[in-house]
Design a protein around this motif. Sequence first.
Motif, mmCIF file in Angstrom:
data_model
loop_
_atom_site.group_PDB
_atom_site.id
_atom_site.type_symbol
_atom_site.label_atom_id
_atom_site.label_comp_id
_atom_site.label_asym_id
_atom_site.label_seq_id
_atom_site.Cartn_x
_atom_site.Cartn_y
_atom_site.Cartn_z
ATOM 1 N N LYS A 87 0.814 -1.202 0.000
ATOM 2 C CA LYS A 87 0.000 0.000 0.000
ATOM 3 C C LYS A 87 0.853 1.260 0.000
ATOM 4 O O LYS A 87 0.529 2.244 -0.657
ATOM 5 C CB LYS A 87 -0.934 -0.017 1.223
ATOM 6 N N VAL A 101 1.933 3.187 -3.274
ATOM 7 C CA VAL A 101 0.994 4.006 -4.041
ATOM 8 C C VAL A 101 0.346 5.010 -3.093
ATOM 9 O O VAL A 101 -0.274 4.628 -2.092
ATOM 10 C CB VAL A 101 -0.094 3.146 -4.705
ATOM 11 N N LYS A 102 0.498 6.281 -3.417
ATOM 12 C CA LYS A 102 -0.032 7.335 -2.559
ATOM 13 C C LYS A 102 -0.745 8.371 -3.420
ATOM 14 O O LYS A 102 -0.242 8.764 -4.481
ATOM 15 C CB LYS A 102 1.109 8.001 -1.773
ATOM 16 N N LEU A 103 -1.908 8.802 -2.959
ATOM 17 C CA LEU A 103 -2.690 9.794 -3.686
ATOM 18 C C LEU A 103 -2.802 11.067 -2.854
ATOM 19 O O LEU A 103 -3.270 11.035 -1.716
ATOM 20 C CB LEU A 103 -4.083 9.241 -3.998
ATOM 21 N N LEU A 162 -8.378 3.597 -9.367
ATOM 22 C CA LEU A 162 -7.640 2.710 -8.468
ATOM 23 C C LEU A 162 -8.538 1.589 -7.942
ATOM 24 O O LEU A 162 -8.114 0.427 -7.836
ATOM 25 C CB LEU A 162 -7.042 3.508 -7.312
ATOM 26 N N VAL A 166 -6.368 -1.564 -6.551
ATOM 27 C CA VAL A 166 -5.054 -1.124 -6.083
ATOM 28 C C VAL A 166 -5.197 -0.517 -4.694
ATOM 29 O O VAL A 166 -5.965 0.428 -4.488
ATOM 30 C CB VAL A 166 -4.439 -0.086 -7.044
ATOM 31 N N ASP A 167 -4.458 -1.053 -3.734
ATOM 32 C CA ASP A 167 -4.414 -0.458 -2.404
ATOM 33 C C ASP A 167 -3.539 0.794 -2.451
ATOM 34 O O ASP A 167 -2.487 0.801 -3.092
ATOM 35 C CB ASP A 167 -3.832 -1.434 -1.382
ATOM 36 N N TYR A 168 -3.979 1.836 -1.771
ATOM 37 C CA TYR A 168 -3.206 3.075 -1.792
ATOM 38 C C TYR A 168 -3.409 3.861 -0.499
ATOM 39 O O TYR A 168 -4.394 3.667 0.225
ATOM 40 C CB TYR A 168 -3.610 3.943 -2.989
ATOM 41 N N GLU A 169 -2.467 4.738 -0.243
ATOM 42 C CA GLU A 169 -2.566 5.651 0.892
ATOM 43 C C GLU A 169 -3.087 6.982 0.387
ATOM 44 O O GLU A 169 -2.636 7.493 -0.642
ATOM 45 C CB GLU A 169 -1.187 5.835 1.528
ATOM 46 N N LEU A 216 -0.601 11.393 -8.119
ATOM 47 C CA LEU A 216 -0.419 9.995 -7.741
ATOM 48 C C LEU A 216 1.078 9.736 -7.630
ATOM 49 O O LEU A 216 1.840 10.047 -8.545
ATOM 50 C CB LEU A 216 -1.023 9.063 -8.795
ATOM 51 N N HIS A 232 3.680 6.771 -7.368
ATOM 52 C CA HIS A 232 3.815 5.325 -7.575
ATOM 53 C C HIS A 232 5.291 4.983 -7.507
ATOM 54 O O HIS A 232 6.058 5.371 -8.387
ATOM 55 C CB HIS A 232 3.223 4.925 -8.926
#
Length: 230
Positions: free
Chosen positions: A3, A6-8, A24, A29-32, A58, A60
Amino acid sequence: MAKGDVKLLGAWPSPYVLRVKIALNLKSVDYEFQEENLGSKSELLIKSNPVYKKIPVLLHGGKPICESLIIVQYIDEAWSGIGPSILPSDPYDRAVARFWAAYVDDKILPAVKGIVVANGEEAKVKELKEVLVLLEEAFILKSSAGEGKPFFGGDEIGYLDIALGSLLGLLRVTEKSFNVKLLEEATTPRLVSWADSFCTHPAVKDQLPDTHKLFEFVQKVVYPRINDHI
């Protein structure tokens, strides 16, 4: 992928950030998510998007990708083997989807701003309705080719669905603010049905901002800024 890879960077009211969240989700897709205070932008946001200093961004693997529709395309390519394809595989269909997505961004927000500046003037409302009628016709053409599929993307949400669907909250707030009806059965029946399908889709429904909360934000923050720049 972990996780943390990937950060948004975004803010809850932004329809452009919503686009990225939906993409996402479609790709599982897991993301923060880092909520940005747009009155005091973070160092990470400024560093990640030094040209525009805008959300969404984003990250990545530490690399920044900016601009909502560019990010959506990137997500589709970076996770091409996971979940549904967001962009059509056929080159012509891809070009058509990009054309209409560009039309959405070129026409809808300026039309909404025109309504705000004119305080709901009927002529300005009519301009936005005409934009939506053209999108209705585009959906009918797409549906005819796709044997009545529920989305612009066919059986599944696609690129144009994300581009237009992310603005539904803004359209609803505009309707509420000026006591008008923009999407209606008489003129855009297919878009009305499409909007219901879009908003109840598993990748979308939990990401949509509450209409009342969004209405209050737009009234207090967005509309005054628009009028300040007249």
